[in-house]
Write a protein that holds these residues in place. Structure first.
Motif, PDB file in Angstrom:
ATOM      1  N   VAL A  24       7.849  -7.298   3.592  1.00  0.00           N
ATOM      2  CA  VAL A  24       7.612  -6.822   2.226  1.00  0.00           C
ATOM      3  C   VAL A  24       6.140  -6.467   2.048  1.00  0.00           C
ATOM      4  O   VAL A  24       5.803  -5.430   1.468  1.00  0.00           O
ATOM      5  N   ALA A  25       5.259  -7.316   2.566  1.00  0.00           N
ATOM      6  CA  ALA A  25       3.822  -7.066   2.456  1.00  0.00           C
ATOM      7  C   ALA A  25       3.439  -5.773   3.178  1.00  0.00           C
ATOM      8  O   ALA A  25       2.654  -4.977   2.650  1.00  0.00           O
ATOM      9  N   GLU A  26       4.002  -5.545   4.347  1.00  0.00           N
ATOM     10  CA  GLU A  26       3.693  -4.326   5.099  1.00  0.00           C
ATOM     11  C   GLU A  26       4.191  -3.092   4.347  1.00  0.00           C
ATOM     12  O   GLU A  26       3.510  -2.073   4.284  1.00  0.00           O
ATOM     13  N   ARG A  27       5.379  -3.198   3.764  1.00  0.00           N
ATOM     14  CA  ARG A  27       5.924  -2.080   2.977  1.00  0.00           C
ATOM     15  C   ARG A  27       5.027  -1.799   1.769  1.00  0.00           C
ATOM     16  O   ARG A  27       4.746  -0.643   1.453  1.00  0.00           O
ATOM     17  N   CYS A  28       4.539  -2.844   1.117  1.00  0.00           N
ATOM     18  CA  CYS A  28       3.630  -2.671  -0.014  1.00  0.00           C
ATOM     19  C   CYS A  28       2.338  -1.984   0.421  1.00  0.00           C
ATOM     20  O   CYS A  28       1.834  -1.110  -0.285  1.00  0.00           O
ATOM     21  N   ARG A  29       1.814  -2.387   1.562  1.00  0.00           N
ATOM     22  CA  ARG A  29       0.578  -1.759   2.059  1.00  0.00           C
ATOM     23  C   ARG A  29       0.775  -0.267   2.308  1.00  0.00           C
ATOM     24  O   ARG A  29      -0.101   0.547   2.006  1.00  0.00           O
ATOM     25  N   LYS A  30       1.930   0.096   2.867  1.00  0.00           N
ATOM     26  CA  LYS A  30       2.211   1.513   3.112  1.00  0.00           C
ATOM     27  C   LYS A  30       2.334   2.289   1.805  1.00  0.00           C
ATOM     28  O   LYS A  30       1.824   3.407   1.686  1.00  0.00           O
ATOM     29  N   ILE A  31       2.986   1.702   0.816  1.00  0.00           N
ATOM     30  CA  ILE A  31       3.139   2.371  -0.484  1.00  0.00           C
ATOM     31  C   ILE A  31       1.792   2.471  -1.185  1.00  0.00           C
ATOM     32  O   ILE A  31       1.494   3.481  -1.837  1.00  0.00           O
ATOM     33  N   ILE A  32       0.956   1.453  -1.048  1.00  0.00           N
ATOM     34  CA  ILE A  32      -0.387   1.497  -1.633  1.00  0.00           C
ATOM     35  C   ILE A  32      -1.185   2.646  -1.024  1.00  0.00           C
ATOM     36  O   ILE A  32      -1.852   3.407  -1.743  1.00  0.00           O
ATOM     37  N   LEU A  33      -1.103   2.802   0.284  1.00  0.00           N
ATOM     38  CA  LEU A  33      -1.802   3.902   0.947  1.00  0.00           C
ATOM     39  C   LEU A  33      -1.269   5.245   0.453  1.00  0.00           C
ATOM     40  O   LEU A  33      -2.048   6.151   0.130  1.00  0.00           O
ATOM     41  N   ALA A  34       0.052   5.381   0.363  1.00  0.00           N
ATOM     42  CA  ALA A  34       0.647   6.625  -0.122  1.00  0.00           C
ATOM     43  C   ALA A  34       0.225   6.898  -1.563  1.00  0.00           C
ATOM     44  O   ALA A  34      -0.055   8.049  -1.924  1.00  0.00           O
ATOM     45  N   SER A  35       0.147   5.863  -2.379  1.00  0.00           N
ATOM     46  CA  SER A  35      -0.275   6.022  -3.773  1.00  0.00           C
ATOM     47  C   SER A  35      -1.709   6.536  -3.850  1.00  0.00           C
ATOM     48  O   SER A  35      -2.022   7.409  -4.668  1.00  0.00           O
ATOM     49  N   LYS A  36      -2.566   6.003  -3.015  1.00  0.00           N
ATOM     50  CA  LYS A  36      -3.958   6.457  -3.003  1.00  0.00           C
ATOM     51  C   LYS A  36      -4.043   7.924  -2.574  1.00  0.00           C
ATOM     52  O   LYS A  36      -4.846   8.693  -3.124  1.00  0.00           O
TER      53      LYS A  36
END
Length: 113
Positions: A24-36
């Protein structure tokens, strides 16, 4: 011996939970990067529209604003989820360490024979 088996099962379940939380944490990190990236793209599109590079159409402004706002919402949501996930992982790891500390471990190979 039964207590150790039960604790071993609890430790296995906790480790499985820690792995799920790590995913879940890794998925959040990927979405955070995509959001940026989306926020940056929206800002670039907005600046380009303001400078007249794409024409000053309402569609360009609306698209740019939607990208920026959507990116901000996604970023905030996933940062919050990441913090909660990391806190849950820390708690699970502390519980696992506590359970491991309770087990009466024996050194294998030591004996009188």
């Amino acid at each position: 011996m039964m207590d150790e088996d039960d604790e071993g099962g609890q430790i296995s379940r906790i480790e499985a939970r820690i792995e799920q939380l790590a995913e879940v944490a890794e998925r959040c990190r990927k979405i955070i990067l995509a959001s940026k990236i989306v926020i940056s793209g929206g800002v670039a599109l907005l600046l380009g529209a303001m400078l007249g590079l794409f024409g000053s159409t309402a569609v360009a402004f609306l698209g740019a604003m939607a990208a920026v706002l959507g990116g901000i919402v996604s970023l905030g949501s996933n940062v919050s989820t990441l913090r909660q996930t990391m806190a849950a992982m820390a708690a699970a790891e502390a519980l696992r360490s506590d359970l491991i500390g309770r087990i009466d471990l024996r050194v294998v190979g030591e004996g009188t024979g």
